[in-house]
Design an enzyme around this catalytic site. Structure first.
Site, mmCIF file in Angstrom:
data_model
loop_
_atom_site.group_PDB
_atom_site.id
_atom_site.type_symbol
_atom_site.label_atom_id
_atom_site.label_comp_id
_atom_site.label_asym_id
_atom_site.label_seq_id
_atom_site.Cartn_x
_atom_site.Cartn_y
_atom_site.Cartn_z
ATOM 1 N N LYS A 88 0.856 -1.191 0.000
ATOM 2 C CA LYS A 88 0.000 0.000 0.000
ATOM 3 C C LYS A 88 0.891 1.240 0.000
ATOM 4 O O LYS A 88 1.750 1.408 0.881
ATOM 5 C CB LYS A 88 -0.882 -0.041 1.246
ATOM 6 C CG LYS A 88 -2.159 0.732 1.137
ATOM 7 C CD LYS A 88 -3.030 0.388 2.332
ATOM 8 C CE LYS A 88 -4.273 1.223 2.403
ATOM 9 N NZ LYS A 88 -4.998 0.978 3.651
HETATM 10 C C1 E4P Z 1 -8.099 2.417 3.615
HETATM 11 O O1 E4P Z 1 -7.541 1.442 3.191
HETATM 12 C C2 E4P Z 1 -8.012 2.889 4.980
HETATM 13 O O2 E4P Z 1 -7.400 1.871 5.749
HETATM 14 C C3 E4P Z 1 -9.336 3.149 5.645
HETATM 15 O O3 E4P Z 1 -10.407 2.704 4.857
HETATM 16 C C4 E4P Z 1 -9.502 4.502 6.222
HETATM 17 O O4 E4P Z 1 -10.758 4.586 6.839
HETATM 18 P P1 E4P Z 1 -11.137 5.753 7.871
HETATM 19 O O5 E4P Z 1 -11.300 7.018 7.111
HETATM 20 O O6 E4P Z 1 -12.425 5.293 8.480
HETATM 21 O O7 E4P Z 1 -10.007 5.827 8.864
#
Ligand code: E4P
Length: 219
Positions: A88
């Site tokens: 990522k």
């Molecule tokens: C994406 O991969 C992130 O891990 C995640 O969806 C972020 O979510 P949040 O905005 O609820 O922290």
């Protein structure tokens, strides 16, 4: 549409896996910290444990570096943990460069922190495997996160881009339904949002009536 769970909590990952509907996991540094996973060795062991629970599904593991060399070094280590690890990478200039590099080496990537169609085009051009537009965080600032998913889905279809849209920052059951409607290939969300899909009062009322009628007839 594939279902990923957005957590580093092993019990929740196992619960989703046991439902038989889990296609993968996404994590981020905040989610790892929330579980108290600190230090490179512990982080690596935790990713390994997640991969073992998930089995065949993809597991996104995020780099911490923000420079090209750092991201490449980290990504190589992460990708070596398990063939299902997806590196990522944040949507920044060096991130795009790193995604291009990983793509050329056959290492799969998830481009994260995406908030615009322009960023989505760039990530697809770099060959990202997954693109993570953050729906909930856009909603938080009174933009429509789902409009972005629909716009990117239209662009990717028109341009025949192979990158999969992974609707992220998805926080409730309606976000999941709308993601499916707007053409997301994958949705990632907390376990609560997945379980929330089960709920309907008419299901509860209907089941209670079936059971009551059965009891009346059978004693
Ligand atoms: C994406 O991969 C992130 O891990 C995640 O969806 C972020 O979510 P949040 O905005 O609820 O922290």
């Amino acid at each position: 549409m594939k279902f990923f769970i957005d957590t580093a909590n092993l019990a929740q990952i196992k619960e989703a896996k046991d439902l038989g509907i889990l296609d993968g996991v996404t994590t981020n540094p905040s989610l790892m910290a929330k579980e108290g996973i600190v230090g490179t060795e512990n982080v690596m062991a935790h990713y390994k444990a997640i991969c073992e629970i998930v089995g065949k599904g993809d597991v996104s593991a995020e780099v911490i570096s923000t420079d090209f060399d750092g991201m490449i070094a980290e990504g190589k280590v992460l990708a070596a943990i398990n063939p299902n690890i997806v590196v990522k990478v944040p949507m920044i200039k060096d991130g795009i460069k790193a995604i291009s590099w990983f793509t050329a080496k056959g290492i799969r990537t998830n481009c994260t922190l995406v908030f615009s169609a322009g960023q989505a085009i760039l990530a697809a051009k770099a060959g990202a495997t997954y693109l993570s537009p953050f729906v909930g965080r856009l909603d938080d600032i009174s933009w429509d996160g789902m409009d972005l998913i629909a716009q990117i889905a239209h662009i990717y279809q028109t341009q025949n881009y192979k990158t999969e849209i992974l609707a992220a920052s998805v926080r409730n059951p309606l976000h999941i339904v709308k993601s499916a409607e707007c053409g997301a290939h994958v949705v990632t969300c907390p376990l609560d949002a997945i379980l929330g899909l089960l709920n309907h009062p008419l299901t509860d009322i209907g089941l209670a009536k079936f059971l009551a009628d059965h009891k009346k007839a059978n004693g």
